[in-house]
Design a protein around this motif. Structure first.
Motif, PDB file in Angstrom:
ATOM      1  N   GLN A 138     -41.231  23.874 -41.077  1.00 22.34           N
ATOM      2  CA  GLN A 138     -40.063  23.409 -40.327  1.00 22.34           C
ATOM      3  C   GLN A 138     -39.983  24.114 -38.976  1.00 22.34           C
ATOM      4  O   GLN A 138     -39.696  23.481 -37.962  1.00 22.34           O
ATOM      5  N   ASP A 139     -40.282  25.406 -38.948  1.00 15.25           N
ATOM      6  CA  ASP A 139     -40.301  26.145 -37.683  1.00 15.25           C
ATOM      7  C   ASP A 139     -41.396  25.599 -36.762  1.00 15.25           C
ATOM      8  O   ASP A 139     -41.163  25.349 -35.578  1.00 15.25           O
ATOM      9  N   ASN A 140     -42.586  25.389 -37.321  1.00 16.47           N
ATOM     10  CA  ASN A 140     -43.689  24.808 -36.550  1.00 16.47           C
ATOM     11  C   ASN A 140     -43.343  23.395 -36.088  1.00 16.47           C
ATOM     12  O   ASN A 140     -43.711  22.999 -34.979  1.00 16.47           O
ATOM     13  N   PHE A 141     -42.643  22.649 -36.939  1.00 16.02           N
ATOM     14  CA  PHE A 141     -42.258  21.283 -36.622  1.00 16.02           C
ATOM     15  C   PHE A 141     -41.342  21.256 -35.393  1.00 16.02           C
ATOM     16  O   PHE A 141     -41.509  20.429 -34.502  1.00 16.02           O
ATOM     17  N   ASP A 142     -40.410  22.200 -35.343  1.00 18.61           N
ATOM     18  CA  ASP A 142     -39.518  22.296 -34.177  1.00 18.61           C
ATOM     19  C   ASP A 142     -40.310  22.581 -32.906  1.00 18.61           C
ATOM     20  O   ASP A 142     -40.075  21.969 -31.864  1.00 18.61           O
ATOM     21  N   LYS A 143     -41.269  23.498 -32.988  1.00 18.07           N
ATOM     22  CA  LYS A 143     -42.115  23.824 -31.827  1.00 18.07           C
ATOM     23  C   LYS A 143     -42.972  22.622 -31.434  1.00 18.07           C
ATOM     24  O   LYS A 143     -43.171  22.343 -30.248  1.00 18.07           O
ATOM     25  N   PHE A 144     -43.485  21.923 -32.436  1.00 19.21           N
ATOM     26  CA  PHE A 144     -44.280  20.712 -32.213  1.00 19.21           C
ATOM     27  C   PHE A 144     -43.474  19.683 -31.427  1.00 19.21           C
ATOM     28  O   PHE A 144     -43.954  19.106 -30.455  1.00 19.21           O
ATOM     29  N   LEU A 145     -42.235  19.451 -31.847  1.00 19.17           N
ATOM     30  CA  LEU A 145     -41.381  18.465 -31.178  1.00 19.17           C
ATOM     31  C   LEU A 145     -41.116  18.833 -29.727  1.00 19.17           C
ATOM     32  O   LEU A 145     -41.200  17.983 -28.840  1.00 19.17           O
ATOM     33  N   VAL A 146     -40.803  20.091 -29.495  1.00 20.00           N
ATOM     34  CA  VAL A 146     -40.550  20.539 -28.120  1.00 20.00           C
ATOM     35  C   VAL A 146     -41.799  20.324 -27.272  1.00 20.00           C
ATOM     36  O   VAL A 146     -41.724  19.809 -26.154  1.00 20.00           O
ATOM     37  N   SER A 147     -42.944  20.677 -27.819  1.00 17.04           N
ATOM     38  CA  SER A 147     -44.202  20.527 -27.094  1.00 17.04           C
ATOM     39  C   SER A 147     -44.511  19.056 -26.800  1.00 17.04           C
ATOM     40  O   SER A 147     -44.758  18.684 -25.650  1.00 17.04           O
ATOM     41  N   VAL A 148     -44.485  18.234 -27.828  1.00 19.41           N
ATOM     42  CA  VAL A 148     -44.850  16.823 -27.676  1.00 19.41           C
ATOM     43  C   VAL A 148     -43.865  16.092 -26.774  1.00 19.41           C
ATOM     44  O   VAL A 148     -44.268  15.352 -25.875  1.00 19.41           O
ATOM     45  N   HIS A 149     -42.597  16.304 -26.994  1.00 18.97           N
ATOM     46  CA  HIS A 149     -41.608  15.610 -26.182  1.00 18.97           C
ATOM     47  C   HIS A 149     -41.584  16.130 -24.750  1.00 18.97           C
ATOM     48  O   HIS A 149     -41.131  15.444 -23.852  1.00 18.97           O
ATOM     49  N   GLY A 150     -42.132  17.311 -24.549  1.00 21.23           N
ATOM     50  CA  GLY A 150     -42.201  17.876 -23.204  1.00 21.23           C
ATOM     51  C   GLY A 150     -43.227  17.200 -22.312  1.00 21.23           C
ATOM     52  O   GLY A 150     -43.076  17.158 -21.092  1.00 21.23           O
ATOM     53  N   PHE A 151     -44.286  16.654 -22.896  1.00 18.57           N
ATOM     54  CA  PHE A 151     -45.328  16.047 -22.032  1.00 18.57           C
ATOM     55  C   PHE A 151     -45.530  14.561 -22.265  1.00 18.57           C
ATOM     56  O   PHE A 151     -46.141  13.882 -21.457  1.00 18.57           O
ATOM     57  N   LEU A 152     -45.016  14.020 -23.370  1.00 19.76           N
ATOM     58  CA  LEU A 152     -45.180  12.589 -23.598  1.00 19.76           C
ATOM     59  C   LEU A 152     -43.998  11.838 -23.015  1.00 19.76           C
ATOM     60  O   LEU A 152     -42.848  12.188 -23.260  1.00 19.76           O
TER      61      LEU A 152
END
Length: 155
Positions: A138-152
């Motif tokens: 869940q912690d990694n998932f939050d980081k994943f979302l921030v990362s992906v939504h930051g560049f897509l």
């Protein structure tokens, strides 16, 4: 378990519910996916029940990446992705590859960023259903979302 035909109808209803605009419906569908995943995990990832349920993973992850799931449902969606991956640990890697190919067609420059985002998602996580790994995911998932939504930029 239900007869497989009835189970498939439940999976189809979950597919419709995931695309609902309502946070309550999306969250309930994700919670149901978690419960069903925990049940079918013991049957093996090649059982007809697991195969049917696993068809929801790609849709769910695509909705998350495209931000087409209500924001309040995101934690439940992350839990559903984790539970589905516990049914078949190679699932997430396969879906990640498919999503990267889809987005690469639009913008090949995003491929390394997407690959890194998916590495962040699975970093240090075992898909065994234990609480420690659920929390790490869940912690990694939050980081994943921030990362992906930051560049897509998804339309």
């Amino acid at each position: 378990m239900l007869p497989i035909e009835d189970f498939n109808m439940v999976v189809n209803a979950l597919r419709v519910g995931l695309t609902a605009v309502s946070c309550d419906v999306s969250t309930l569908c994700c919670d149901t996916i978690v419960g069903l995943s925990n049940k079918v995990r013991g049957l093996g990832n090649e059982s007809p029940y697991a195969l049917s349920l696993l068809t929801l993973a790609e849709l769910l992850l695509m909705l998350i990446v495209k931000m087409e799931i209500p924001p309040d449902s995101i934690p439940a969606a992350g839990a559903a992705i984790y539970a589905l991956t516990c049914v078949k640990p190679a699932l997430l890697e396969g879906i990640a590859t498919q999503l990267i190919e889809i987005f690469a067609a639009n913008d090949p420059a995003n491929v390394p960023k997407l690959e890194e985002s998916f590495r962040i998602l699975t970093n240090g996580v075992l898909f065994d259903g234990f609480r420690t790994h659920k929390l790490r995911f869940q912690d990694n998932f939050d980081k994943f979302l921030v990362s992906v939504h930051g560049f897509l930029i998804v339309k």
